[in-house]
Design a protein around this motif. Structure first.
Motif, PDB file in Angstrom:
ATOM      1  N   LYS A  70       0.695  -1.107   0.010  1.00 24.01           N
ATOM      2  CA  LYS A  70       0.066   0.024   0.013  1.00 24.01           C
ATOM      3  C   LYS A  70       0.940   1.387  -0.021  1.00 24.01           C
ATOM      4  CE  LYS A  70      -4.016   1.290  -0.254  1.00 24.01           C
ATOM      5  NZ  LYS A  70      -4.465   0.727  -1.793  1.00 24.01           N
ATOM      6  N   ASP A  98     -10.153  -9.597   7.731  1.00 23.70           N
ATOM      7  CA  ASP A  98      -9.376  -8.558   7.287  1.00 23.70           C
ATOM      8  C   ASP A  98     -10.486  -7.262   7.789  1.00 23.70           C
ATOM      9  OD1 ASP A  98      -7.127  -6.987   6.885  1.00 23.70           O
ATOM     10  OD2 ASP A  98      -7.104  -7.887   4.760  1.00 23.70           O
ATOM     11  N   GLU A  99      -9.638  -6.078   7.893  1.00 25.20           N
ATOM     12  CA  GLU A  99     -10.510  -5.002   8.091  1.00 25.20           C
ATOM     13  C   GLU A  99     -10.882  -4.351   6.855  1.00 25.20           C
ATOM     14  OE1 GLU A  99      -7.402  -4.817   7.910  1.00 25.20           O
ATOM     15  OE2 GLU A  99      -6.523  -2.907   7.389  1.00 25.20           O
ATOM     16  N   ILE A 100     -10.237  -4.308   5.736  1.00 24.51           N
ATOM     17  CA  ILE A 100     -10.538  -3.726   4.527  1.00 24.51           C
ATOM     18  C   ILE A 100      -9.986  -4.393   3.390  1.00 24.51           C
ATOM     19  CG2 ILE A 100      -8.819  -1.753   4.629  1.00 24.51           C
ATOM     20  CD1 ILE A 100     -10.907   0.023   3.508  1.00 24.51           C
ATOM     21  N   ILE A 101     -10.940  -4.640   2.252  1.00 24.62           N
ATOM     22  CA  ILE A 101     -10.311  -5.022   1.131  1.00 24.62           C
ATOM     23  C   ILE A 101     -10.546  -3.936  -0.097  1.00 24.62           C
ATOM     24  CG2 ILE A 101     -10.616  -6.762  -0.768  1.00 24.62           C
ATOM     25  CD1 ILE A 101     -12.330  -8.431   1.253  1.00 24.62           C
ATOM     26  N   ASP A 102      -9.263  -3.828  -0.774  1.00 24.96           N
ATOM     27  CA  ASP A 102      -9.205  -2.787  -1.797  1.00 24.96           C
ATOM     28  C   ASP A 102      -8.979  -3.278  -3.068  1.00 24.96           C
ATOM     29  OD1 ASP A 102      -8.860  -0.190  -2.862  1.00 24.96           O
ATOM     30  OD2 ASP A 102      -7.062   0.272  -1.958  1.00 24.96           O
ATOM     31  N   SER A 103      -7.538  -3.317  -3.237  1.00 15.52           N
ATOM     32  CA  SER A 103      -7.111  -3.872  -4.532  1.00 15.52           C
ATOM     33  C   SER A 103      -7.584  -5.534  -4.560  1.00 15.52           C
ATOM     34  CB  SER A 103      -5.528  -3.476  -4.849  1.00 15.52           C
ATOM     35  OG  SER A 103      -4.968  -4.406  -4.179  1.00 15.52           O
ATOM     36  N   ALA A 104      -7.370  -5.954  -3.456  1.00 10.05           N
ATOM     37  CA  ALA A 104      -7.701  -7.542  -3.176  1.00 10.05           C
ATOM     38  C   ALA A 104      -6.232  -8.205  -3.468  1.00 10.05           C
ATOM     39  CB  ALA A 104      -8.632  -8.021  -3.788  1.00 10.05           C
ATOM     40  N   LEU A 105      -5.049  -7.537  -3.838  1.00  2.00           N
ATOM     41  CA  LEU A 105      -3.874  -8.168  -4.301  1.00  2.00           C
ATOM     42  C   LEU A 105      -3.255  -8.893  -3.187  1.00  2.00           C
ATOM     43  CD1 LEU A 105      -2.380  -5.292  -6.358  1.00  2.00           C
ATOM     44  CD2 LEU A 105      -2.847  -7.422  -7.200  1.00  2.00           C
ATOM     45  N   LYS A 131     -14.096  -2.229  -0.632  1.00  4.34           N
ATOM     46  CA  LYS A 131     -13.913  -0.992  -1.542  1.00  4.34           C
ATOM     47  C   LYS A 131     -14.071  -1.797  -2.842  1.00  4.34           C
ATOM     48  CE  LYS A 131     -10.586   1.622  -0.011  1.00  4.34           C
ATOM     49  NZ  LYS A 131      -9.900   2.904   0.224  1.00  4.34           N
ATOM     50  N   LYS A 151     -12.567   5.756  -1.210  1.00  5.80           N
ATOM     51  CA  LYS A 151     -12.049   7.029  -0.208  1.00  5.80           C
ATOM     52  C   LYS A 151     -10.962   6.348   0.616  1.00  5.80           C
ATOM     53  CE  LYS A 151     -14.657  10.655  -1.572  1.00  5.80           C
ATOM     54  NZ  LYS A 151     -15.973  11.373  -1.088  1.00  5.80           N
ATOM     55  N   PHE A 152     -10.112   6.982   0.762  1.00  6.02           N
ATOM     56  CA  PHE A 152      -9.151   6.586   2.008  1.00  6.02           C
ATOM     57  C   PHE A 152      -9.823   6.557   3.603  1.00  6.02           C
ATOM     58  CE2 PHE A 152      -5.434   6.330   4.670  1.00  6.02           C
ATOM     59  CZ  PHE A 152      -4.913   4.982   4.212  1.00  6.02           C
ATOM     60  N   VAL A 153     -10.053   5.476   4.182  1.00  8.19           N
ATOM     61  CA  VAL A 153     -10.530   5.434   5.278  1.00  8.19           C
ATOM     62  C   VAL A 153      -9.642   5.346   6.536  1.00  8.19           C
ATOM     63  CG1 VAL A 153     -12.946   5.259   4.582  1.00  8.19           C
ATOM     64  CG2 VAL A 153     -11.717   3.211   5.228  1.00  8.19           C
ATOM     65  N   CYS A 158      -8.210   0.381  10.402  1.00 12.88           N
ATOM     66  CA  CYS A 158      -7.584   1.198   9.415  1.00 12.88           C
ATOM     67  C   CYS A 158      -6.803   2.207   9.703  1.00 12.88           C
ATOM     68  CB  CYS A 158      -8.862   1.577   8.193  1.00 12.88           C
ATOM     69  SG  CYS A 158      -9.865   0.401   7.774  1.00 12.88           S
ATOM     70  N   ASP A 159      -5.481   2.158   9.217  1.00  9.40           N
ATOM     71  CA  ASP A 159      -4.303   3.060   9.451  1.00  9.40           C
ATOM     72  C   ASP A 159      -4.076   4.017   8.646  1.00  9.40           C
ATOM     73  OD1 ASP A 159      -3.042   1.120   8.190  1.00  9.40           O
ATOM     74  OD2 ASP A 159      -1.438   2.010   8.777  1.00  9.40           O
TER      75      ASP A 159
HETATM   76  P1  IMP Z   1      -5.228  -4.656  -0.757  1.00  7.81           P
HETATM   77  O1  IMP Z   1      -6.617  -4.934  -0.945  1.00  7.81           O
HETATM   78  O2  IMP Z   1      -4.568  -5.695  -1.181  1.00  7.81           O
HETATM   79  O3  IMP Z   1      -5.250  -3.233  -1.781  1.00  7.81           O
HETATM   80  O4  IMP Z   1      -4.688  -4.309   0.532  1.00  7.81           O
HETATM   81  C1  IMP Z   1      -5.629  -4.115   1.545  1.00  7.81           C
HETATM   82  C2  IMP Z   1      -4.908  -3.469   2.802  1.00  7.81           C
HETATM   83  O5  IMP Z   1      -4.584  -2.158   2.368  1.00  7.81           O
HETATM   84  C3  IMP Z   1      -5.797  -3.347   4.083  1.00  7.81           C
HETATM   85  O6  IMP Z   1      -5.544  -4.364   4.748  1.00  7.81           O
HETATM   86  C4  IMP Z   1      -5.191  -2.208   4.535  1.00  7.81           C
HETATM   87  O7  IMP Z   1      -4.046  -2.306   5.066  1.00  7.81           O
HETATM   88  C5  IMP Z   1      -4.810  -1.417   3.398  1.00  7.81           C
HETATM   89  N1  IMP Z   1      -5.925  -0.295   3.070  1.00  7.81           N
HETATM   90  C6  IMP Z   1      -6.718  -0.319   1.656  1.00  7.81           C
HETATM   91  N2  IMP Z   1      -7.490   0.727   1.752  1.00  7.81           N
HETATM   92  C7  IMP Z   1      -7.242   1.285   2.957  1.00  7.81           C
HETATM   93  C8  IMP Z   1      -7.829   2.610   3.326  1.00  7.81           C
HETATM   94  O8  IMP Z   1      -8.989   3.251   2.939  1.00  7.81           O
HETATM   95  N3  IMP Z   1      -7.231   2.956   4.829  1.00  7.81           N
HETATM   96  C9  IMP Z   1      -6.178   2.328   5.229  1.00  7.81           C
HETATM   97  N4  IMP Z   1      -5.743   1.280   4.834  1.00  7.81           N
HETATM   98  C10 IMP Z   1      -6.406   0.671   3.645  1.00  7.81           C
END
Ligand code: IMP
Ligand code: MG
Length: 178
Positions: A70, A98-105, A131, A151-153, A158-159
Motif C-alpha cells: 500500500k 481482514d479490516e478492509i479489501i481494496d485492490s485485493a492483491l 471497497k 476513499k481512504f478511510v 484502518c491506519d
Molecule cells: P489490498 O486489498 O491488497 O489493496 O490491501 C488491503 C490493505 O490495504 C488493507 O488491509 C489495508 O491495510 C490497506 N488499505 C486499503 N484501503 C485502505 C484505506 O482506505 N485505509 C487504510 N488502509 C487501507
C-alpha cells in the motif's frame, strides 16, 4: 472527532450491530464444521476481537502478519509474510479476517498461498469494509459488513502511516499538506 478525520462514515453503534450480525452469520454458515479464523495483523485487531466474541460455535483462532505494498504505485513484488500461522489448518475450513479489501492483491495471494501450502478444505474471506471499486484482481469476500466508496478511510483497524487504527468509528481521512 479526530482532527485528521473529514467525516464519520460509519459510527460505533452501526459497526457493533453489523459485527453482531456477522457473528451470527458465521455461526450458521460454519455450524458442524472445523473452523479456523485467521486474522491478518495488524488491521484485523478490533474487528477480529469483536467478531469472535459474537461467534458461539467452536473455533480456533490464528494470525498472520503480511506486509502489503500500500502506498507504492505498482505491485512489483509479492506480499511478504512476516509471521505465519501456527495452527494446523489441513482439512479445516479457514476464514480469513481482514479490516478492509481494496485492490485485493494481498488477500488473493494469501488465499492461494494457504490453499497450496496447507490444503485446507476451504479458504474464504470476511471483512469489515469492502471497497469494490478499488479491485485490481477479482476476489469476493464471502461476507462483508459494509461496502464503502473508493476513499481512504481510517479507524477500526484502518491506519494512516500506522496510526488511527484505534478510532472507534470509520472515518474519511482528511488529506492535508504536511
Ligand atoms: P489490498 O486489498 O491488497 O489493496 O490491501 C488491503 C490493505 O490495504 C488493507 O488491509 C489495508 O491495510 C490497506 N488499505 C486499503 N484501503 C485502505 C484505506 O482506505 N485505509 C487504510 N488502509 C487501507
Ligand atoms: Mg490489513
Amino acid at each position: 472527532m479526530h482532527e485528521r478525520v473529514e467525516k464519520i462514515l460509519i459510527n460505533t453503534e452501526e459497526i457493533q450491530e453489523a459485527i453482531k450480525k456477522a457473528g451470527k452469520w458465521v455461526d450458521s454458515e460454519y455450524k458442524g464444521k472445523d473452523l479456523v479464523l485467521i486474522g491478518l495483523l495488524k488491521g484485523c485487531l478490533p474487528f477480529f476481537g469483536q467478531l469472535i466474541s459474537n461467534i458461539s460455535i467452536d473455533c480456533i483462532i490464528d494470525f498472520m502478519s503480511v506486509s502489503s505494498w500500500k502506498g507504492k504505485t505498482t505491485a512489483q513484488t509479492l506480499p511478504l509474510i512476516t509471521q505465519g500461522i501456527t495452527e494446523n489448518i489441513k482439512d479445516k475450513h479457514v476464514l480469513l479476517v481482514d479490516e478492509i479489501i481494496d485492490s485485493a492483491l494481498t488477500l488473493k495471494y494469501i488465499r492461494e498461498y494457504l490453499q497450496e501450502k496447507y490444503k485446507p478444505l476451504s479458504v474464504e474471506i470476511i471483512t469489515l469494509l469492502d471497497k469494490p471499486m478499488g479491485r485490481k484482481v477479482s476476489l469476493q469476500p464471502i461476507y462483508k459488513c459494509f461496502e464503502i466508496e473508493n476513499k481512504f478511510v481510517v479507524g477500526y483497524g484502518c491506519d494512516y502511516q500506522g496510526k488511527l487504527r484505534n478510532l472507534p468509528y470509520v472515518g474519511i481521512f482528511k488529506e492535508e499538506k504536511e
